[in-house]
Design a protein around this motif. Structure first.
Motif, short mmCIF file in Angstrom:
data_model
loop_
_atom_site.label_atom_id
_atom_site.label_comp_id
_atom_site.label_asym_id
_atom_site.label_seq_id
_atom_site.Cartn_x
_atom_site.Cartn_y
_atom_site.Cartn_z
N LEU A 214 53.93 41.39 38.50
CA LEU A 214 52.61 42.03 38.52
C LEU A 214 52.37 42.60 39.92
O LEU A 214 52.63 41.93 40.92
CB LEU A 214 51.53 41.00 38.18
CG LEU A 214 51.82 40.11 36.96
CD1 LEU A 214 50.74 39.04 36.83
CD2 LEU A 214 51.92 40.94 35.69
N TYR A 215 51.87 43.82 39.96
CA TYR A 215 51.67 44.48 41.27
C TYR A 215 50.18 44.62 41.59
O TYR A 215 49.36 44.84 40.70
CB TYR A 215 52.32 45.86 41.27
CG TYR A 215 53.83 45.77 41.20
CD1 TYR A 215 54.59 45.65 42.36
CD2 TYR A 215 54.49 45.79 39.97
CE1 TYR A 215 55.98 45.55 42.29
CE2 TYR A 215 55.87 45.70 39.90
CZ TYR A 215 56.61 45.57 41.07
OH TYR A 215 57.97 45.47 41.01
N TYR A 216 49.91 44.54 42.88
CA TYR A 216 48.54 44.68 43.39
C TYR A 216 48.56 45.64 44.57
O TYR A 216 49.49 45.61 45.38
CB TYR A 216 48.01 43.33 43.89
CG TYR A 216 47.89 42.29 42.82
CD1 TYR A 216 49.02 41.60 42.37
CD2 TYR A 216 46.66 41.97 42.26
CE1 TYR A 216 48.92 40.63 41.39
CE2 TYR A 216 46.54 41.01 41.28
CZ TYR A 216 47.68 40.34 40.84
OH TYR A 216 47.59 39.39 39.86
N PHE A 222 45.26 40.11 45.19
CA PHE A 222 46.54 39.40 45.02
C PHE A 222 46.36 37.90 45.36
O PHE A 222 46.81 37.01 44.62
CB PHE A 222 47.54 40.08 45.95
CG PHE A 222 48.84 39.39 46.21
CD1 PHE A 222 49.80 39.29 45.21
CD2 PHE A 222 49.15 38.91 47.48
CE1 PHE A 222 51.04 38.68 45.48
CE2 PHE A 222 50.37 38.31 47.75
CZ PHE A 222 51.31 38.20 46.74
N ASP A 225 44.04 36.14 42.66
CA ASP A 225 44.74 35.83 41.40
C ASP A 225 45.71 34.66 41.58
O ASP A 225 45.84 33.80 40.70
CB ASP A 225 45.49 37.05 40.86
CG ASP A 225 44.58 37.93 39.99
OD1 ASP A 225 43.38 37.61 39.87
OD2 ASP A 225 45.08 38.94 39.44
N ARG A 254 53.45 41.82 45.18
CA ARG A 254 54.11 41.56 43.90
C ARG A 254 53.97 40.08 43.56
O ARG A 254 54.30 39.21 44.38
CB ARG A 254 55.58 41.91 44.04
CG ARG A 254 56.38 41.66 42.79
CD ARG A 254 57.62 42.53 42.79
NE ARG A 254 58.59 42.09 43.77
CZ ARG A 254 59.58 42.85 44.25
NH1 ARG A 254 59.72 44.09 43.88
NH2 ARG A 254 60.43 42.37 45.11
N PHE A 278 45.78 42.66 38.19
CA PHE A 278 46.95 43.43 38.61
C PHE A 278 46.90 44.84 38.03
O PHE A 278 46.10 45.13 37.12
CB PHE A 278 48.23 42.71 38.15
CG PHE A 278 48.30 42.48 36.67
CD1 PHE A 278 48.90 43.38 35.83
CD2 PHE A 278 47.72 41.34 36.11
CE1 PHE A 278 48.96 43.17 34.46
CE2 PHE A 278 47.76 41.12 34.74
CZ PHE A 278 48.38 42.04 33.91
N ASP A 279 47.79 45.69 38.53
CA ASP A 279 47.87 47.06 38.05
C ASP A 279 48.63 47.05 36.71
O ASP A 279 49.85 46.83 36.67
CB ASP A 279 48.64 47.88 39.11
CG ASP A 279 48.96 49.28 38.62
OD1 ASP A 279 48.53 49.63 37.50
OD2 ASP A 279 49.64 50.00 39.37
N ALA A 283 53.05 46.80 35.52
CA ALA A 283 53.49 45.42 35.24
C ALA A 283 54.78 45.43 34.42
O ALA A 283 55.00 46.31 33.60
CB ALA A 283 52.40 44.67 34.49
#
Ligand SMILES: Cc1cc2nc3c(=O)[nH]c(=O)nc-3n(C[C@H](O)[C@H](O)[C@H](O)COP(=O)(O)OP(=O)(O)OC[C@H]3O[C@@H](n4cnc5c(N)ncnc54)[C@H](O)[C@@H]3O)c2cc1C
Length: 456
Positions: A214-216, A222, A225, A254, A278-279, A283
């Motif tokens: 998962l990307y932020y 980040f 979460d 990430r 997350f984006d 993902a």
């Protein structure tokens, strides 16, 4: 200063003694390639009694002795100038399991341990990202991984140890028997004893792993979460990684979050990821066999070996940050960290562990309920020692700042530490360690490369 000795004076052992140039040169090196200290002999013990004989001799003659596991220390921690290096990889048997525990010799790699437990449907609860580290090597520092927010460090899943003390005495210890020694050896940087065997608790292993990446874009989201999922424990494995975008130079974040399962059960994605920020467009997820997931570094290792980066200097720094300072420290550090400060294949890690899961007395962590492992894993230069020195200086500067803010060192690091630094590091536990050193290693011969009681 090591006392000179003749090789003929070494006690007779069943194992091997090597004094060849290549063997000594190898023992004078490690993963870090930053510090070199050449021993007089490398001993490859055949069993624990060999370890005991050698250490008894070394203690009588005040000769420094260090155990060497996989040699993956970054800063000479397993070296012994003019002394004896015990190559523990000769002591690598994994013994038949006993219910929900397994016993292995200290030179066994975690890969071997896993290979022995998985066919019985069991697994050590905590494994390091890299499986080719030895049991003795990780127990000397702690052994942390993506499951530590549930189960603590590898030193927390140990139930018994067999140890040779600095007197050359072979002892068994556990929370019930010789508990002072047990506590002095786990994460004790090899100061009070050399582990020859360890028993660890196992858990049932699931067959498969679903791993989400998962990307932020924002550090704050980040972190938040990660706090949420580590506090509620919804994932089995959590590891964060700040990643520099090669085009924009901006940092993205990430999160690798994984759930273990056995078919026909399947993870409920909506429930696990539901409210996380997350984006969603970027993902990714994949399903892997449990063993393949644990061995996920293998591909990267192959690549780094092929490119040569595996063999370059590694001025790594591992710190624990207090939860209330993590955002500012990480934001500042990343803003100041340029590509050259990390090196071509360098990377950073950032993930939290619940402090109430950490029960190893000598593993020093900040006082907040969540503590963050912040790893700056730099790759140095084979040809430019000044660049490597600069990286080590960056480590020192960051450590000094973090220390002021209540952070601590995870000692698998390339950081020059003085005796006073170690006293500060161990804080209230310094006196306990000092007393244990006096009792178990009165001649002060064990593990000089950590520089806890001896200067480099
Ligand atoms: C690629 C890579 C990945 C890593 N991943 C992780 C990770 O995910 N989590 C983590 O926690 N760490 C990780 N580390 C750090 C690693 O756990 C430590 O550096 C560890 O100490 C190295 O283990 P080793 O077997 O190579 O031991 P060595 O480097 O040989 O020894 C380490 C220290 O332990 C002492 N020692 C070794 N054996 C014994 C023994 N039997 N009894 C007493 N003392 C002993 C040595 O004298 C030395 O002081 C990683 C390191 C590398 C290079």
């Amino acid at each position: 200063m090591a006392q000179p000795f003749e090789l003929a004076e070494l006690p007779a052992i069943d194992g091997e003694v090597a004094t060849d140039d290549a063997g000594l040169a190898r023992a004078a090196q490690d993963w870090g390639h930053l510090v070199q200290a050449r021993p007089r002999a490398v001993v490859r013990p055949a069993h624990a009694a060999d370890v005991a004989s050698i250490i008894a001799f070394a203690s009588q003659r005040t000769i420094p002795v260090a155990a060497r596991g996989a040699g993956h220390s970054p800063f000479g921690q397993g070296q012994a100038e003019g002394g004896i290096v015990l190559d523990m990889t000769g002591l690598a048997r994994v013994h038949p399991g006993n219910g929900d525990e397994i016993t292995m010799d200290a030179g066994a790699r975690w890969r071997q341990v896993l290979a022995a437990t998985l066919p019985t449907g069991l697994t050590p609860a905590v494994l390091t990202d890299y499986l080719d580290l030895t049991v003795g090597g990780t127990l000397a520092v702690g052994g942390i991984g993506g499951a530590s927010h549930h189960h603590g460090t590898q030193t927390d899943i140990v139930t018994a140890l067999e140890v040779v003390t600095g007197n050359g005495e072979l002892l068994r210890c556990s929370p019930e028997v010789e508990s002072e020694l047990f506590d002095a050896v786990r994460a004790g940087l090899g100061q009070c004893g050399i582990v020859t065997r360890a028993t660890v608790r196992l858990r049932p292993a699931k067959q498969r792993v679903r791993c989400w990446t998962l990307y932020y874009d924002e550090l704050g989201a980040f972190l938040e979460d990660q706090r949420t999922v580590v506090r509620d424990g919804r994932f089995d494995h959590v590891q964060g990684q700040p990643v520099a975008d090669s085009d924009s130079g901006r940092w993205r974040y990430r999160l690798e979050a994984a759930t273990y399962f056995s078919l026909p059960d399947r993870p409920d994605e909506e429930e696990l990821l539901g409210e996380l920020c997350f984006d969603r467009e970027t993902a990714e997820s994949q399903d892997l066999a449990y063993s393949a997931f644990l061995d996920r570094m293998a591909q990267g290792e192959e690549l780094l070996r092929a490119e040569g980066d595996w063999f370059r200097p590694h001025p790594w720094l591992n710190l624990f940050l207090p939860d209330d300072e993590v955002e500012s420290v990480v934001a500042d550090t990343l803003a100041q960290t340029k590509g050259a400060d990390l090196g071509d294949s360098g990377l950073t890690l950032l993930y939290p562990v619940r402090r109430d899961r950490l029960a190893t007395p000598l593993l020093r962590v900040p006082a907040t309920d969540l503590v963050w492992l912040f790893a700056i894993l730099r790759t140095g230069s084979t040809y430019d020692p000044c660049a490597n020195l600069r990286m080590v200086e960056l480590n020192t500067a960051l450590y000094e700042r973090v220390k002021e803010l209540g952070g601590t060192l995870y000692p698998a690091s390339a950081l020059p530490m003085t005796a006073k630094d170690w006293r500060d590091h161990f804080g209230d536990d310094w006196q306990t360690l000092e007393v244990a050193k006096h009792v178990y290693d009165p001649a002060g011969v064990l593990t000089p490369g950590q520089c806890v009681f001896t200067a480099r």
